[in-house]
Design an enzyme around this catalytic site. Structure first.
Site, short mmCIF file in Angstrom:
data_model
loop_
_atom_site.label_atom_id
_atom_site.label_comp_id
_atom_site.label_asym_id
_atom_site.label_seq_id
_atom_site.Cartn_x
_atom_site.Cartn_y
_atom_site.Cartn_z
N GLY A 1 -44.39 8.10 47.05
CA GLY A 1 -44.85 7.69 48.37
C GLY A 1 -43.82 7.11 49.32
N ASP B 1 -50.71 -2.54 46.71
CA ASP B 1 -52.17 -2.47 46.56
C ASP B 1 -52.58 -3.53 45.53
OD1 ASP B 1 -54.81 -1.67 46.24
OD2 ASP B 1 -54.38 0.44 46.31
N LYS C 1 -52.03 -4.16 51.35
CA LYS C 1 -53.49 -4.08 51.44
C LYS C 1 -54.08 -5.48 51.27
CE LYS C 1 -55.51 -0.09 50.06
NZ LYS C 1 -56.17 0.86 49.18
N PHE D 1 -59.36 3.05 51.46
CA PHE D 1 -58.41 4.06 50.99
C PHE D 1 -57.65 4.63 52.17
CE2 PHE D 1 -56.56 7.74 49.14
CZ PHE D 1 -56.26 7.30 47.86
N ASP E 1 -50.73 9.30 49.83
CA ASP E 1 -51.47 10.54 49.55
C ASP E 1 -52.88 10.28 49.05
OD1 ASP E 1 -50.66 9.54 46.91
OD2 ASP E 1 -51.36 11.47 46.16
C1 PRP Z 1 -49.06 4.28 44.93
C2 PRP Z 1 -48.09 3.68 45.92
C3 PRP Z 1 -47.50 2.54 45.15
C4 PRP Z 1 -48.59 2.13 44.21
C5 PRP Z 1 -49.20 0.87 44.69
O1 PRP Z 1 -48.33 5.12 44.12
O2 PRP Z 1 -47.13 4.60 46.33
O3 PRP Z 1 -46.37 2.94 44.42
O4 PRP Z 1 -49.56 3.17 44.19
O5 PRP Z 1 -50.30 0.53 43.92
P1 PRP Z 1 -50.45 -0.80 43.10
O6 PRP Z 1 -49.98 -1.94 43.98
O7 PRP Z 1 -51.92 -0.86 42.84
O8 PRP Z 1 -49.65 -0.68 41.87
P2 PRP Z 1 -49.00 6.28 43.26
O9 PRP Z 1 -49.04 5.85 41.83
O10 PRP Z 1 -50.27 6.71 43.91
O11 PRP Z 1 -47.94 7.41 43.31
P3 PRP Z 1 -47.23 8.09 44.59
O12 PRP Z 1 -46.22 7.10 45.10
O13 PRP Z 1 -46.63 9.31 43.99
O14 PRP Z 1 -48.28 8.39 45.62
#
Ligand code: PRP
Length: 192
Positions: free
Chosen positions: A52, A111, A139, A160, A167
């Protein structure tokens, strides 16, 4: 092509635009200038968390007025549903040895905080000169662990969100804004 993509998602998949492209640009510039000033006399390594963070990182480094290095680490925490699994693991580690470096972790969204909590602990054990976090989005009211990024762009409500690197099932990362995803966009897929 780009205009038609935006028209299509705004009409169908996106409920609300939370951060507009112009506001993203202004904030990224501010962050780039602030980080450049803070690290002006230091060798800085930006560590982007795949996948991301690649969009934000690419914009951020072009707003920085100091030489920087970049490396990437890939971590999994979500799978492809809209709720976290709580499972964090390294899919791809950094390419280079980072001992003695000033490291800034660059993340798209904070998050639950599980990803950053894991990564801060992991990188802290590698004998760094310093370690800080920059998360473009935080968030509200969602963190399960106490993580406070030194740098952040915007807070968003506990919904969301997609776009600007974020994504849903690997899609929407290329939207130039950050918006909330309409329930029908994921319920139609039978994902939840
Ligand atoms: C998402 C985002 C962060 C993580 C945050 O990554 O990019 O890295 O979640 O969430 P958290 O604070 O609850 O740990 P994801 O695992 O969806 O992978 P991506 O970066 O490939 O989208």
């Amino acid at each position: 092509m780009k205009a038609s993509l935006i028209e299509q998602v705004l009409g169908n998949d996106i409920e609300e635009v939370l951060v507009a492209p112009e506001d993203i640009q202004v904030k990224v510039r501010e962050l780039g200038q602030q980080i450049s000033a803070d690290y002006i006399d230091k060798d800085l390594l930006l560590v982007g968390i795949l996948r991301g963070a690649f969009v934000f990182l690419a914009d951020l480094i072009r707003e920085m007025g100091i030489p920087v290095e970049t490396d990437f680490i890939a971590i999994s925490s979500y799978g492809s549903s809209t709720t976290t699994s709580g499972v964090v693991r390294i899919l791809k580690d950094l390419d280079d040895d980072i001992e003695g470096k000033h490291v800034l972790i660059v993340e798209d969204i904070l998050d639950t905080g599980l990803t950053l909590n894991y990564l801060v602990k992991n990188l802290s054990s590698r004998r760094l000169a310093s370690l800080e976090v920059c998360s473009f989005i935080v968030k509200e009211g969602k963190q399960r662990v106490p993580i406070k990024p030194k740098y952040f762009g915007f807070t968003v409500p506990n919904k969301f969100v997609v776009g600007y690197g974020l994504d849903y099932a690997q899609k929407y990362r290329n939207l130039p804004f950050i918006g909330t995803l309409r329930r029908s966009a994921y319920e139609d897929n039978g994902m939840l």
